[in-house]
Scaffold this motif. Structure first.
Motif, mmCIF file in Angstrom:
data_model
loop_
_atom_site.group_PDB
_atom_site.id
_atom_site.type_symbol
_atom_site.label_atom_id
_atom_site.label_comp_id
_atom_site.label_asym_id
_atom_site.label_seq_id
_atom_site.Cartn_x
_atom_site.Cartn_y
_atom_site.Cartn_z
ATOM 1 N N HIS A 33 39.018 34.336 42.855
ATOM 2 C CA HIS A 33 40.478 34.361 42.716
ATOM 3 C C HIS A 33 40.974 33.102 42.000
ATOM 4 N N ARG A 34 40.371 31.980 42.260
ATOM 5 C CA ARG A 34 40.809 30.744 41.601
ATOM 6 C C ARG A 34 40.540 30.799 40.102
ATOM 7 N N SER A 35 39.397 31.334 39.735
ATOM 8 C CA SER A 35 39.099 31.480 38.311
ATOM 9 C C SER A 35 40.041 32.479 37.659
ATOM 10 N N ALA A 36 40.336 33.582 38.367
ATOM 11 C CA ALA A 36 41.229 34.606 37.822
ATOM 12 C C ALA A 36 42.643 34.065 37.631
ATOM 13 N N PHE A 281 44.082 45.330 53.960
ATOM 14 C CA PHE A 281 44.534 46.018 52.751
ATOM 15 C C PHE A 281 44.662 45.040 51.578
ATOM 16 N N LEU A 282 45.254 43.895 51.826
ATOM 17 C CA LEU A 282 45.454 42.921 50.748
ATOM 18 C C LEU A 282 44.133 42.355 50.237
ATOM 19 N N PRO A 288 43.220 41.453 41.533
ATOM 20 C CA PRO A 288 44.055 42.242 40.617
ATOM 21 C C PRO A 288 44.015 41.670 39.199
ATOM 22 N N GLY A 289 44.142 42.562 38.235
ATOM 23 C CA GLY A 289 44.117 42.136 36.836
ATOM 24 C C GLY A 289 45.488 41.939 36.234
ATOM 25 N N ASP A 293 50.842 41.460 40.290
ATOM 26 C CA ASP A 293 50.086 41.931 41.453
ATOM 27 C C ASP A 293 49.268 40.800 42.072
ATOM 28 N N PHE A 294 48.701 39.961 41.219
ATOM 29 C CA PHE A 294 47.906 38.835 41.715
ATOM 30 C C PHE A 294 48.785 37.889 42.534
#
Length: 692
Positions: A33-36, A281-282, A288-289, A293-294
């Protein structure tokens, strides 16, 4: 005898991937997530397209602890200041600018903030929609966060005005003219009400707060669920408004409920399992892309991480594929949604069950050991005598301190899918050719997969080929893989695949060639035999060539179907060609080296005699030109002759014919030019001498 070489069949590999993927457990927020975040939020010269996107990026960076904001600060603060000083700014404009400023901390004077607070209060007085209330109240809340007075003198009235838009099912309307209720609007309204409570100059009526608490309980009664306990809020489409998906809707409710719970006294009557289901759920969304949403995922999880209702504890498996061969341990991590350490607790493997592998004992009530250094709970699986296969594991978390039961949500019994892999043994593999009556015309051949030996069989259309073997797991149980087939590949590249079926703890197949004549197109010749065994639980899935069989089949009838045309790789003509091997004739016998050198000496004797004769008779140089240009031409002409003789020597010793001819052509042109000049001079001199 188990095969220990070969490669995975393509079908076995695909099968393994399809089966392992659903077994993956939920994982807390990780470095992925940090990279994204750094890839999704990329400013151009320190600026994002809008202040809203700027806040999404900054808030995400702040939560994840990544990103450098100095360049964003320099480029964005002037935009924030301009927006706050603009007399035409809307409530949303103030809202976006103040949110960004709360993170960047731009140098904005207190007078500007006081003026903004005054404008926001005026906007609240004239507000007639939920979004106007929301933007103005949250904007004032950010002004208060900057140390400037932002008290709402009529907090009770504002609270009542927002509450008037609520519905009996716990949802809210966006304005009084819209009869449709919205779950997304409920989250916005709860966040706005939390802001009103924080900005009030006194205590808000507790009866009204109690009503809102009851509305929240009714809102959670409408929550949607999946079979695995995952919970989410769904927004129904409202005419004239933008549709919000489950992620945005769930994030809105989480922000609103967590914000409201943080400012009111007492706890909301929301079961911890529901908070856990929302967190699940989250997290199951993955990464997310889409930037919005992210942001919704990370922002809502940050509220869950620090909420006053119940903090979910996420049980995750670093690996859902465990090898019995390498004696892997079952490892379990228990953390919060952002990977923070959990309080002291015990993890119990309540039950292990499988529906695919028989004769496997069921494991119950196994307590996992805790590795404090690595913060991992683990269990050795080898002593449990669990065989390879797909298993459903059910875990339970027990908190050591009873007081933590009011703080954390453990999710009850959690279920995960795990693969145990191991080495499958192939026992008693045999292959042979039988007569039509089932009697073996020759003894069956035992196969040894550990060797490179291949069988060679011969059969006609009145005979049958039989193959049989057993598959045994590490614990000695019969194993039934997902794929077991043999392939007969004709020398003309036509392939036929036959599935093997298990019977009486044994896999076997008997190919009746008389019955298969049409299926194999009456093609006589050599067939290569391949055996493929593959399963996600097998560490030694393989595609092995057993050998070949030479079939003699009758001529095909006139109307029998022909084999389909085989596809040709259009790029094959660019591949490496077959190596051409030249066989040179044996060199003829040559004379000894000494005799050859003696003959060379005799061939040079005439040249030596010629040179001696010239020295004896004397060389006549009287006709050599004395003028500069003719003399130069004569010298170059004689040098060209010497170069030609030298070239002949080099041709004999080193040069090939083509190189020699090229150089000789150049020397020929040179000799023609210089020779013509020399001979012209000699002819002219001779003519003058005769005339005189």
């Amino acid at each position: 005898m188990a095969p220990d070489h070969g490669s995975f069949g393509l079908g076995a590999l695909i099968c393994a991937l399809m089966l392992i993927c659903p077994a993956a457990s939920i994982r807390p927020i990780s470095d992925a997530h940090r990279s994204a975040a750094l890839e999704l939020f990329v400013p151009v010269d320190g600026l994002f397209p809008s202040l809203e996107e700027t806040y999404h990026a900054l808030r995400t960076f702040l939560i994840l602890g990544v990103g450098e904001t100095s360049e964003i600060n320099r480029a964005t603060c002037p935009v924030v200041l301009e927006k706050l000083k603009s007399p035409s700014s809307s409530p949303k404009g103030f809202y976006d600018a103040l949110r960004v400023n709360s993170i960047l901390g731009c140098q904005i004077g207190s007078e500007t903030l006081e003026d903004v607070a005054s404008q926001l209060r005026d906007l609240i007085k004239g507000a007639d929609s939920l979004m106007d209330f929301y933007y103005s109240v949250i904007g004032l809340l950010h002004v208060k966060g900057q140390g400037v007075s932002a008290v709402l003198s009529d907090a009770q009235g504002v609270f009542h005005s927002i509450k008037a838009l609520s519905q009996s099912d716990g949802r809210w309307r966006f304005d009084s003219n819209n009869a449709e209720s919205s779950t997304h609007a409920a989250g916005i309204a709860l966040e706005a009400l939390a802001g009103v409570v924080s900005l009030a100059d006194g205590e808000v009526d507790q009866s009204k707060i109690g009503i809102v608490k009851h509305d929240i309980v009714k809102l959670f009664d409408s929550i949607k669920s999946y079979d695995d306990g995952t919970l989410y809020f769904h927004e129904k489409h409202i005419d004239g408004s933008e549709y919000e998906g489950p992620l945005a809707t769930t994030a809105s409710v989480v922000r609103g409920v967590a914000s409201f719970a943080a400012v009111v006294s007492g706890k909301l009557n929301i079961p911890g399992d529901k908070i856990f289901g929302i967190a699940k759920f989250l997290l199951t969304i993955g990464v997310p892309g889409i930037s919005k949403d992210f942001f919704n995922q990370i922002d809502s999880l940050s509220y869950i991480e620090n909420n006053r209702i119940s903090i979910p504890l996420i049980l995750s498996l670093p690996s859902t594929v465990l090898s019995l061969t390498t004696k892997d341990q079952l490892k379990v991590e228990v953390t919060t949604v952002f990977g923070s350490a959990a309080p002291p607790l015990t993890v119990n493997l309540v039950q292990t069950s499988t529906s695919e592998v028989k004769n496997t004992p069921t494991v119950e009530n196994q307590e996992l050991q805790f590795d404090q250094e690595n913060n991992i709970h683990y269990l050795d699986i080898v002593p449990l005598k669990i065989d390879i296969g797909k298993y459903t594991l059910k875990f339970e978390i027990s908190l050591h301190d009873p007081e933590n039961l009011n703080i954390y949500a453990t999710g009850g019994r959690m279920q995960y899918l795990v693969f145990l892999t191991g080495y499958v043994k192939v026992d008693n593999p045999q292959i042979g050719v039988l007569d039509t009556d089932g009697e073996s015309s020759a003894s069956l051949v035992k196969l040894d997969f550990s060797k490179l030996d291949k069988v060679s069989l011969v059969a006609n259309h009145l005979q049958k080929m039989r193959l049989s073997f057993q598959l045994v797991t590490p614990l000695g149980h019969t194993f039934k893989p997902h794929q077991v087939y043999i392939k007969l590949r004709h020398e003309g590249r036509v392939e036929h695949i036959f599935q093997l079926e298990s019977s009486a703890r044994q896999y076997k197949i008997q190919l009746d060639f008389l019955a298969l004549l049409e299926q194999i197109y009456y093609l006589s010749g050599r067939y290569e035999i391949e055996l493929a065994i593959g399963d996600a639980a097998m560490e030694n899935s393989f595609l092995h060539i057993l050998g070949h069989i030479d079939l003699t089949l009758p001529d095909p009838p006139e109307k029998v179907s022909r084999p389909p045309p085989q596809s040709v790789d259009r790029y094959s003509r660019f591949g490496p060609k077959q190596e051409i091997l030249h066989i040179f004739r044996t060199p003829e016998k040559r004379p000894p080296k000494e005799l050859s050198f003696t003959f060379l000496g005799f061939t040079l004797l005439p040249l030596g005699g010629f040179l001696i004769g010239l020295l004896t008779l004397g060389v006549n140089l009287k006709g050599f030109p004395s003028s500069s240009l003719p003399a130069l031409s004569s010298i170059l002409f004689h040098a060209g002759i010497a170069a030609t003789l030298l070239l002949y020597g080099l041709f004999w010793l080193k040069f090939d014919l083509f190189t020699t001819l090229k150089l000789l052509g150049l020397l020929g042109v040179f000799l023609v030019f210089t020779g013509h000049r020399t001979l012209s001079y000699l002819a002219s001199t001779s003519t003058k001498t005769k005339t005189n």
